[in-house]
Scaffold this motif. Structure first.
Motif, PDB file in Angstrom:
ATOM      1  N   ASN A 195       0.827  -1.210   0.000  1.00 33.12           N
ATOM      2  CA  ASN A 195       0.000   0.000   0.000  1.00 33.12           C
ATOM      3  C   ASN A 195       0.853   1.249   0.000  1.00 33.12           C
ATOM      4  O   ASN A 195       2.035   1.230   0.347  1.00 33.12           O
ATOM      5  N   SER A 196       0.236   2.358  -0.412  1.00 35.50           N
ATOM      6  CA  SER A 196       0.939   3.635  -0.499  1.00 35.50           C
ATOM      7  C   SER A 196      -0.051   4.781  -0.391  1.00 35.50           C
ATOM      8  O   SER A 196      -1.167   4.698  -0.913  1.00 35.50           O
ATOM      9  N   LEU A 197       0.343   5.878   0.253  1.00 38.59           N
ATOM     10  CA  LEU A 197      -0.495   7.061   0.345  1.00 38.59           C
ATOM     11  C   LEU A 197      -0.359   7.952  -0.878  1.00 38.59           C
ATOM     12  O   LEU A 197      -1.290   8.675  -1.230  1.00 38.59           O
ATOM     13  N   ASP A 198       0.800   7.910  -1.534  1.00 35.31           N
ATOM     14  CA  ASP A 198       1.062   8.819  -2.646  1.00 35.31           C
ATOM     15  C   ASP A 198       1.506   8.140  -3.931  1.00 35.31           C
ATOM     16  O   ASP A 198       1.729   8.808  -4.940  1.00 35.31           O
ATOM     17  N   GLY A 199       1.638   6.823  -3.924  1.00 36.14           N
ATOM     18  CA  GLY A 199       2.104   6.110  -5.107  1.00 36.14           C
ATOM     19  C   GLY A 199       3.612   6.150  -5.276  1.00 36.14           C
ATOM     20  O   GLY A 199       4.153   5.587  -6.224  1.00 36.14           O
ATOM     21  N   LYS A 200       4.311   6.825  -4.348  1.00 42.36           N
ATOM     22  CA  LYS A 200       5.772   6.900  -4.405  1.00 42.36           C
ATOM     23  C   LYS A 200       6.414   6.009  -3.355  1.00 42.36           C
ATOM     24  O   LYS A 200       7.321   5.232  -3.644  1.00 42.36           O
ATOM     25  N   THR A 201       5.964   6.157  -2.130  1.00 43.24           N
ATOM     26  CA  THR A 201       6.524   5.392  -1.020  1.00 43.24           C
ATOM     27  C   THR A 201       5.596   4.244  -0.675  1.00 43.24           C
ATOM     28  O   THR A 201       4.413   4.462  -0.363  1.00 43.24           O
ATOM     29  N   TRP A 202       6.129   3.025  -0.729  1.00 40.36           N
ATOM     30  CA  TRP A 202       5.324   1.823  -0.498  1.00 40.36           C
ATOM     31  C   TRP A 202       5.761   1.130   0.767  1.00 40.36           C
ATOM     32  O   TRP A 202       6.946   1.027   1.065  1.00 40.36           O
ATOM     33  N   SER A 203       4.780   0.643   1.521  1.00 45.26           N
ATOM     34  CA  SER A 203       5.082   0.017   2.800  1.00 45.26           C
ATOM     35  C   SER A 203       4.133  -1.142   3.051  1.00 45.26           C
ATOM     36  O   SER A 203       3.222  -1.411   2.267  1.00 45.26           O
ATOM     37  N   ASN A 204       4.353  -1.796   4.182  1.00 40.80           N
ATOM     38  CA  ASN A 204       3.485  -2.888   4.628  1.00 40.80           C
ATOM     39  C   ASN A 204       3.277  -3.953   3.554  1.00 40.80           C
ATOM     40  O   ASN A 204       2.175  -4.461   3.366  1.00 40.80           O
ATOM     41  N   GLN A 205       4.364  -4.273   2.829  1.00 38.44           N
ATOM     42  CA  GLN A 205       4.248  -5.374   1.884  1.00 38.44           C
ATOM     43  C   GLN A 205       4.041  -6.658   2.679  1.00 38.44           C
ATOM     44  O   GLN A 205       4.832  -7.002   3.547  1.00 38.44           O
TER      45      GLN A 205
END
Length: 264
Positions: A195-205
């Motif tokens: 998931n990502s808030l801005d489409g740049k930084t991705w987390s919680n894979q």
């Protein structure tokens, strides 16, 4: 559960008072109640060059389906027009309607050069090719003023659908994406979800099960991801339920599921 024809159905949309489902070999079927469906027919005859209709959306009074050579458009889901969108090596695959625009994404079928393509339109008839090609576009979404595409190991983002930036996320093959509750979600191979808030930084894979997820939508208050046999849900796009088998009203397990939509 209803068996409608013998073709594989790939996508479904609702508009102008009816549901329309599209599938392989250029076939379509319609329904006014989601229960009783018309006999499948070819959207356009002869079907030369249409092949499978994979991406599908409704907006601005128009149904638009992405197929190998371009798009099929219809206002009533019955009479269709074929529009060829020529791009060497491109097979058009995905489609959304967002922020007043249809956006279709393609993949490179030739295996050489760039991996993905995008075209945009406001009316489904006149299309503009993106000036910078993103990754393979197997999935598209829109949210927070951003068009977003996933494919292979990459994600791409754009504010206008024309100029795209590219970002690699790990080693997962990302297949589909959705936006809801202020967050982007990407689902992919071997059960992986990010998931990502801005489409740049991705987390919680996170690996949710081991089977690849093919489709994901946001339905009013939660995300729903499916593959051919299982589904999983999440309220926040971060924590997901244990994959559960999809069953019909009689409790029978279903397989071969390929599309999901929100009932209006």
């Amino acid at each position: 559960m209803a068996v409608v024809g013998t073709n594989t159905w790939n996508a479904i949309a609702y508009g102008n008072g009816k549901y329309v489902a599209v599938g392989n070999s250029g076939y379509i079927t319609t329904s006014t109640d989601g229960v009783n469906w018309t006999e499948p027919v070819l959207a356009v005859t002869p079907k030369s060059g249409i092949y499978d209709i994979t991406g599908f959306a409704y907006g601005n009074g128009i149904f638009v389906g992405a197929c190998c050579i371009g798009v099929l458009t219809s206002r009533d889901g019955i009479t269709w027009t074929k529009t060829v969108i020529s791009k060497t090596g491109c097979s058009w695959y995905s489609c959304i309607y967002a922020n007043g625009k249809f956006v279709i994404g393609g993949v490179n079928s030739s295996g050489t050069g760039v991996n993905g393509f995008v075209a945009i339109s406001t009316d489904g008839a006149n299309w503009t090719l993106a000036d910078k090609t993103p990754a393979k576009c197997s999935g598209l979404a829109y949210g927070n003023g951003i068009y977003f595409a996933v494919g292979d190991k990459y994600v791409s983002r754009s504010t206008d659908g024309i100029t795209w930036s590219l970002l690699k996320i790990g080693t997962v093959t990302w297949i589909a994406t959705a936006f809801g509750n202020g967050i982007f979600v990407a689902v992919g191979s071997n059960g992986w979800i990010a998931n990502s808030l801005d489409g740049k930084t991705w987390s919680n894979q996170e690996q949710v099960g081991t089977a690849s997820w093919y489709k994901v939508i946001y339905n009013k208050d939660r995300f729903i991801a499916i593959n051919s046999r299982y589904y999983t849900t999440s309220v926040d796009g971060i924590t997901w339920t244990t994959p559960t088998e999809i069953k019909d009203a009689a409790g029978n397990n279903l397989t071969g599921i390929s599309a999901i939509m929100v009932i209006p």
